[in-house]
Structures are given as structure tokens and as C-alpha cells.
Design an enzyme around this catalytic site. Structure first.
Site, PDB file in Angstrom:
ATOM      1  N   ASN A   1      36.277  24.446  -6.135  1.00 21.06           N
ATOM      2  CA  ASN A   1      36.869  23.243  -5.538  1.00 21.06           C
ATOM      3  C   ASN A   1      36.841  22.034  -6.462  1.00 21.06           C
ATOM      4  O   ASN A   1      37.388  21.004  -6.138  1.00 21.06           O
ATOM      5  CB  ASN A   1      36.117  22.900  -4.232  1.00 21.06           C
ATOM      6  CG  ASN A   1      34.654  22.616  -4.468  1.00 21.06           C
ATOM      7  OD1 ASN A   1      34.035  23.178  -5.371  1.00 21.06           O
ATOM      8  ND2 ASN A   1      34.082  21.732  -3.674  1.00 21.06           N
TER       9      ASN A   1
ATOM     10  N   ASP B   1       5.609  -1.500  11.606  1.00 22.70           N
ATOM     11  CA  ASP B   1       5.108  -0.267  10.982  1.00 22.70           C
ATOM     12  C   ASP B   1       4.378   0.613  12.004  1.00 22.70           C
ATOM     13  O   ASP B   1       3.436   1.313  11.675  1.00 22.70           O
ATOM     14  CB  ASP B   1       4.194  -0.595   9.787  1.00 22.70           C
ATOM     15  CG  ASP B   1       2.963  -1.402  10.175  1.00 22.70           C
ATOM     16  OD1 ASP B   1       2.838  -1.770  11.352  1.00 22.70           O
ATOM     17  OD2 ASP B   1       2.123  -1.655   9.294  1.00 22.70           O
TER      18      ASP B   1
ATOM     19  N   ARG C   1       0.811  -1.216   0.000  1.00 18.02           N
ATOM     20  CA  ARG C   1       0.000   0.000   0.000  1.00 18.02           C
ATOM     21  C   ARG C   1       0.850   1.275   0.000  1.00 18.02           C
ATOM     22  O   ARG C   1       0.348   2.368  -0.203  1.00 18.02           O
ATOM     23  CB  ARG C   1      -0.946  -0.004   1.219  1.00 18.02           C
ATOM     24  CG  ARG C   1      -2.103  -0.970   1.068  1.00 18.02           C
ATOM     25  CD  ARG C   1      -2.834  -1.196   2.386  1.00 18.02           C
ATOM     26  NE  ARG C   1      -2.105  -2.094   3.285  1.00 18.02           N
ATOM     27  CZ  ARG C   1      -2.520  -2.443   4.498  1.00 18.02           C
ATOM     28  NH1 ARG C   1      -3.650  -1.955   4.969  1.00 18.02           N
ATOM     29  NH2 ARG C   1      -1.804  -3.283   5.245  1.00 18.02           N
TER      30      ARG C   1
HETATM   31  C1  UD1 Z   1      -2.114  -6.285  10.810  1.00 19.16           C
HETATM   32  C2  UD1 Z   1      -3.120  -7.205  11.511  1.00 19.16           C
HETATM   33  C3  UD1 Z   1      -4.419  -6.417  11.700  1.00 19.16           C
HETATM   34  C4  UD1 Z   1      -4.130  -5.159  12.514  1.00 19.16           C
HETATM   35  C5  UD1 Z   1      -3.021  -4.324  11.890  1.00 19.16           C
HETATM   36  C6  UD1 Z   1      -2.593  -3.245  12.875  1.00 19.16           C
HETATM   37  C7  UD1 Z   1      -2.647  -9.479  10.749  1.00 19.16           C
HETATM   38  C8  UD1 Z   1      -3.074 -10.602   9.891  1.00 19.16           C
HETATM   39  N1  UD1 Z   1      -3.364  -8.370  10.690  1.00 19.16           N
HETATM   40  O1  UD1 Z   1      -2.666  -5.957   9.547  1.00 19.16           O
HETATM   41  O2  UD1 Z   1      -5.357  -7.232  12.374  1.00 19.16           O
HETATM   42  O3  UD1 Z   1      -5.319  -4.399  12.613  1.00 19.16           O
HETATM   43  O4  UD1 Z   1      -1.868  -5.128  11.624  1.00 19.16           O
HETATM   44  O5  UD1 Z   1      -1.663  -2.366  12.343  1.00 19.16           O
HETATM   45  O6  UD1 Z   1      -1.698  -9.621  11.496  1.00 19.16           O
HETATM   46  N2  UD1 Z   1       4.801  -8.690   8.121  1.00 19.16           N
HETATM   47  C9  UD1 Z   1       5.735  -9.672   8.150  1.00 19.16           C
HETATM   48  N3  UD1 Z   1       5.591 -10.750   7.319  1.00 19.16           N
HETATM   49  C10 UD1 Z   1       4.531 -10.860   6.467  1.00 19.16           C
HETATM   50  C11 UD1 Z   1       3.557  -9.857   6.462  1.00 19.16           C
HETATM   51  C12 UD1 Z   1       3.704  -8.764   7.313  1.00 19.16           C
HETATM   52  O7  UD1 Z   1       6.718  -9.605   8.894  1.00 19.16           O
HETATM   53  O8  UD1 Z   1       4.479 -11.872   5.733  1.00 19.16           O
HETATM   54  C13 UD1 Z   1       5.003  -7.503   8.975  1.00 19.16           C
HETATM   55  C14 UD1 Z   1       5.020  -6.198   8.175  1.00 19.16           C
HETATM   56  O9  UD1 Z   1       6.329  -5.860   7.785  1.00 19.16           O
HETATM   57  C15 UD1 Z   1       4.419  -5.196   9.148  1.00 19.16           C
HETATM   58  C16 UD1 Z   1       3.561  -6.051  10.076  1.00 19.16           C
HETATM   59  O10 UD1 Z   1       3.937  -7.401   9.881  1.00 19.16           O
HETATM   60  O11 UD1 Z   1       5.396  -4.541   9.915  1.00 19.16           O
HETATM   61  C17 UD1 Z   1       2.087  -5.885   9.774  1.00 19.16           C
HETATM   62  O12 UD1 Z   1       1.849  -6.201   8.427  1.00 19.16           O
HETATM   63  P1  UD1 Z   1       0.771  -5.444   7.565  1.00 19.16           P
HETATM   64  O13 UD1 Z   1       0.751  -6.051   6.215  1.00 19.16           O
HETATM   65  O14 UD1 Z   1       0.936  -3.992   7.661  1.00 19.16           O
HETATM   66  O15 UD1 Z   1      -0.548  -5.912   8.346  1.00 19.16           O
HETATM   67  P2  UD1 Z   1      -1.926  -5.192   8.361  1.00 19.16           P
HETATM   68  O16 UD1 Z   1      -2.667  -5.536   7.121  1.00 19.16           O
HETATM   69  O17 UD1 Z   1      -1.766  -3.766   8.691  1.00 19.16           O
HETATM   70 CA    CA Z   2      -0.072  -2.411   9.114  1.00 18.86          CA
END
Ligand code: UD1
Ligand code: CA
Length: 436
Positions: free
Chosen positions: A361, A104, A17
Site C-alpha cells: 500500500n 492526581d 517526582r
Molecule cells: C498535596 C497536599 C498534601 C496531601 C497530598 C495528597 C498541599 C500543600 N499538600 O501534596 O497535604 O497529603 O496532596 O495527595 O496541598 N497543583 C497545582 N498548582 C501548584 C501545585 C500543585 O494546581 O502550584 C496541583 C497538582 O497538579 C496536583 C495537586 O495540586 O494535581 C497536588 O499537588 P502535588 O504537588 O501532587 O501535592 P502533594 O505534594 O502530593
Molecule cells: Ca500529590
């Protein structure tokens, strides 16, 4: 005394995103990658910080190793086990209490993390109530008990209407993770292993799940460039307030851009519109409106308005005025009041740099040094062709091109094109009728 705990920070995702070739966690807030901030807060609490990486793994590790040397990196098998649950599969925490943070969430602070630890439940999960819950997992609560978390992409219309969302921070007992992580499935809209599914499985087995309501301002996830900008505004506001508390005067502080690595000492006055970047140090100095300072040291000096100090400049007891650019130069006891470029130079005390002085320079291939001693008077509109050394007590006449070489003490250096006067030229050219 709280139990020791391990902190796992999830930083392996792509962050689609963000619409960027750069991994999400490497996007900068106040001059540092957003992942830096959650790691910093985590290290204030524990010596066991595990960072899960995969997407742009090497770049993420290299970026964090600039700041920290005591992290454990674990690489997620993101191809076969994508998702936040997949990220938890290879971790080996040192302690029984495990706190999981999304990478994040740069605004989280130590004090907020500690609230999770005071709670003895099997799982403590962060919950925020949001006016606009879109993008977040919704927390289904029935009879005051957390039932499950539904990701937005899997949610029904009635679930989407829930305003209580998962903020993405959880405290687990290690054995809870060991029991449920291997049982996760990817049968969902995104084909991912969701860490959030642990909640429903644990609840069915009768484990105690405690929701902890938290403040939006610290727990907001950064998912888009809009979120990034908003997080930066909050972070910068914190930085400015911290420094004002420490005694710095800031005029119209909301117009001042400040990075995490910037420090102040003594009595400092920062005018509106100033931009201070990198590891800049300001000591007992006055930075006037709309100046930009990058990775430089300014001590007992005044700079600007509208001056530009580029990286590795050092100013001490110096006055730098408007439209002066300094790069990789050391100025001690110098006055450079107007319109100059001073690059790769060392300039000593009592020296005055006239308006329009330029250090030449760069010859298109290499950069060369300019060294100017004490009490040198550099006349306006002079060029110093580097490599050049001017010893103490020298006068350079206005408009001189000082060619490369060494110039001894006590000289006048002068190069001027002789003046030519052509009598009667003006009236011949413009005609007689023109009046003064
Ligand atoms: C996630 C939560 C959601 C919550 C939100 C809060 C899950 C399934 N969902 O969603 O319920 O409301 O955070 O901010 O957990 N990451 C990994 N490996 C992966 C995918 C993601 O390490 O395979 C890490 C990303 O780098 C990131 C974090 O996990 O720092 C969250 O991932 P992101 O894709 O932003 O999750 P959300 O869709 O925001
Ligand atoms: Ca997130």
C-alpha cells in the site's frame, strides 16, 4: 437533596517526582490522561467544574477538550503564587459549596465525593490512615480535633511519625476560602502557598473542621511512575469487572489489557493476553489469545490468536487468523487465516485471503487503496500492488504479483517465474555419499 456545588480540580503542578517532560496529569491510565477520570467523576455531580492549569497549560486544556466541552479553565499565576494555595487564588465558583480535588487522584468515584457533601461542617477534609505515610501531608489531631496539616518537607521527626495523612480532597464554604486564601503565606520549606494551611487558620478562628476517613484505594495520589502503574492496575481491574458484569467472558482476566474507551456488545469471549485499546468496539465476537486491537470495530467475527488490528479497521462476519495484520481496512464476510498484511483495503464477502498475502500500500511517499470484490480467491503468497481493484469472482494464483490497475470479473490472474530443473545438481553439489 444535596446543595448544588462547585468542584475545583487542581491540575497546574509540574509533578517533578514523575521525572518526565510530560505534565503529571497528562500521564495515561487505561488509555486516558489521569485528569480525565477526576473530571468525569466531578461532572456526574455538578455542572460547575473548574480546572486550574499552569504547567503545560495549552496541552492540558487541549487534552481535556477532546472529552469535555463544559469545563471552566483558570490559569494559576504559578510563578508568583506557586502551590496548591496559589492554585485557588483565581477561582470564581458558581455555588457556595466548593469541593477541591487534586488532579492526581484518578481513582476517586462519584459515591466517594458525595460523602463530603452530606457533612455540614465549615470544612470537611479527607483523611487516610497509611502504613507508609511518606510523601503525604500529616494531619495533626489532638483531642479528636484536627489542628493542622504539616507537609512532609516541613514536618519534625515526631510529626513524620504520624500515619494519618491528608488525602487531598476538601469541601469548603466559599466564604471560608475567600477569608483565608488571601492570607496564606509561603514561609515554608518549599516556598509555596499551601492550601492545607487554611485548616490551621480556620481552626484558630473556631471554625468546625470535620475529618472524613476515606479508603486508600480511591484517594491515593499519583506522584511517581510506580504510583501510576499501581493506579492503572486498580482502574483496569474495575473496567474488567464492569464488563464481565455486563456479560463479557474473559479468560484469565488479569492478563487482559483494556482501555477506558473500549466497549462490548452481545456475547463476547476474550482470551488471555489480549490487548484492546482506544475506542475499540467488540460486538458478538471471539478475540483469541495475545491479539492486539487498536481503535477498531469487530462485529460477528473471530480474531487471532496473535493477530494485530491497527486503527480504523472494521471487521464484520470475518475470520482473521494468526499473524495477520490489518490496518485502516474494511473486511466484510472475509477469511484471512494466516500471515498477511492488509492495509488501506476494502474486501467484500466470500473472499478468501491466502497465507502470506500482502497489500503493497505504500510506495515510500504515499499510501494507496486496495479494493477486492466478492468471492475472490487470493492464492497464497500474493502481492497486491496498490492502487488496485479486483472485481467480483476472480481467482489469483498462488505467488502472483498483481500490479496496480483494475481487474475485471471472472479472471484468473497469474504471474509466475517458470520453473527450471537442473538434473543431477544435488549430488554434484553435496557429493555422492549423502543419503536420504
Ligand atoms: C498535596 C497536599 C498534601 C496531601 C497530598 C495528597 C498541599 C500543600 N499538600 O501534596 O497535604 O497529603 O496532596 O495527595 O496541598 N497543583 C497545582 N498548582 C501548584 C501545585 C500543585 O494546581 O502550584 C496541583 C497538582 O497538579 C496536583 C495537586 O495540586 O494535581 C497536588 O499537588 P502535588 O504537588 O501532587 O501535592 P502533594 O505534594 O502530593
Ligand atoms: Ca500529590
Amino acid at each position: 437533596m444535596l446543595n448544588p456545588l462547585s468542584i475545583v480540580i487542581l491540575a497546574a503542578g509540574k509533578g517533578s517526582r514523575m521525572k518526565s517532560p510530560k505534565a503529571k496529569v497528562l500521564h495515561e491510565i487505561c488509555g486516558r490522561e489521569m485528569l480525565y477520570y477526576s473530571i468525569k467523576a466531578a461532572l456526574e455531580i455538578t455542572d460547575d467544574v473548574i480546572v486550574v492549569v499552569a504547567h503545560q497549560r495549552d496541552a492540558v486544556i487541549a487534552a481535556m477538550e477532546k472529552y469535555f466541552n463544559n469545563l471552566t479553565f483558570v490559569t494559576q499565576d504559578a510563578e508568583n503564587f506557586p502551590g496548591t494555595g496559589g492554585a485557588m487564588m483565581g477561582i470564581k465558583p458558581k455555588y457556595d459549596d466548593v469541593l477541591v480535588l487534586n488532579g492526581d487522584m484518578p481513582l476517586i468515584e462519584r459515591t466517594s465525593i458525595e460523602k463530603f457533601l452530606a457533612n455540614p461542617a465549615d470544612i470537611v477534609m479527607s483523611v487516610i490512615s497509611l502504613e507508609n505515610p511518606s510523601g503525604y501531608g500529616r494531619v495533626v489531631i489532638e483531642n479528636d480535633r484536627v489542628q493542622r496539616i504539616v507537609e512532609e518537607k516541613d514536618a519534625s521527626a515526631s510529626e513524620k511519625a504520624i500515619h494519618t495523612v491528608n488525602a487531598g480532597v476538601y469541601a469548603f464554604k466559599h466564604h471560608v476560602l475567600q477569608t483565608y486564601i488571601p492570607r496564606l503565606s509561603n514561609a515554608n520549606a518549599q516556598g509555596e502557598y499551601y492550601l492545607t494551611d487554611v485548616i490551621e487558620m480556620a481552626r484558630r478562628d473556631g471554625l468546625e473542621i470535620s475529618p472524613l476517613f476515606v479508603e486508600e484505594v480511591e484517594f491515593k495520589g499519583v506522584n511517581s511512575k510506580n504510583d501510576l502503574t499501581n493506579a492503572e492496575m486498580i482502574m483496569m481491574d474495575r473496567l474488567r469487572r464492569t464488563w464481565m458484569d455486563a456479560g463479557v467472558i474473559m479468560q484469565l482476566p488479569e492478563t487482559i489489557y483494556l482501555e477506558e474507551g473500549v466497549t462490548f456488545e452481545g456475547e463476547c469471549l476474550i482470551e488471555n493476553g489480549v490487548r484492546l485499546c482506544g475506542n475499540t468496539q467488540i460486538i458478538n465476537s471471539h478475540i483469541k489469545a495475545h491479539s492486539v486491537i487498536e481503535d477498531s470495530i469487530v462485529k460477528n467475527s473471530d480474531v487471532g490468536p496473535l493477530a494485530h488490528l491497527r486503527p480504523l479497521s472494521v471487521l464484520e462476519d470475518t475470520h482473521v487468523g494468526n499473524f495477520v495484520e490489518v490496518k485502516k481496512s474494511t473486511l466484510k464476510g472475509v477469511k484471512a487465516g494466516h500471515l498477511s498484511y492488509l492495509g488501506d483495503a476494502t474486501i467484500d464477502s466470500g473472499t478468501n485471503i491466502g497465507a502470506g498475502t500482502i497489500t503493497c500500500n505504500y510506495d515510500g511517499v504515499k499510501k494507496y487503496q486496495t479494493i477486492i470484490g466478492k468471492n475472490v480467491f487470493v492464492g497464497s503468497d500474493s502481492q497486491l500492488v496498490a492502487p488496485v481493484e479486483i472485481c467480483d469472482n476472480v481467482m489469483i494464483a498462488a505467488g502472483t504479483t498483481v500490479t496496480a490497475g483494475k481487474y475485471e470479473s471472472d479472471l484468473l490472474i497469474l504471474s509466475r517465474t517458470p520453473i527450471r530443473k537442473v538434473a543431477g545438481f544435488f549430488s554434484k553439489f553435496f557429493g555422492k555419499g549423502k543419503e536420504c
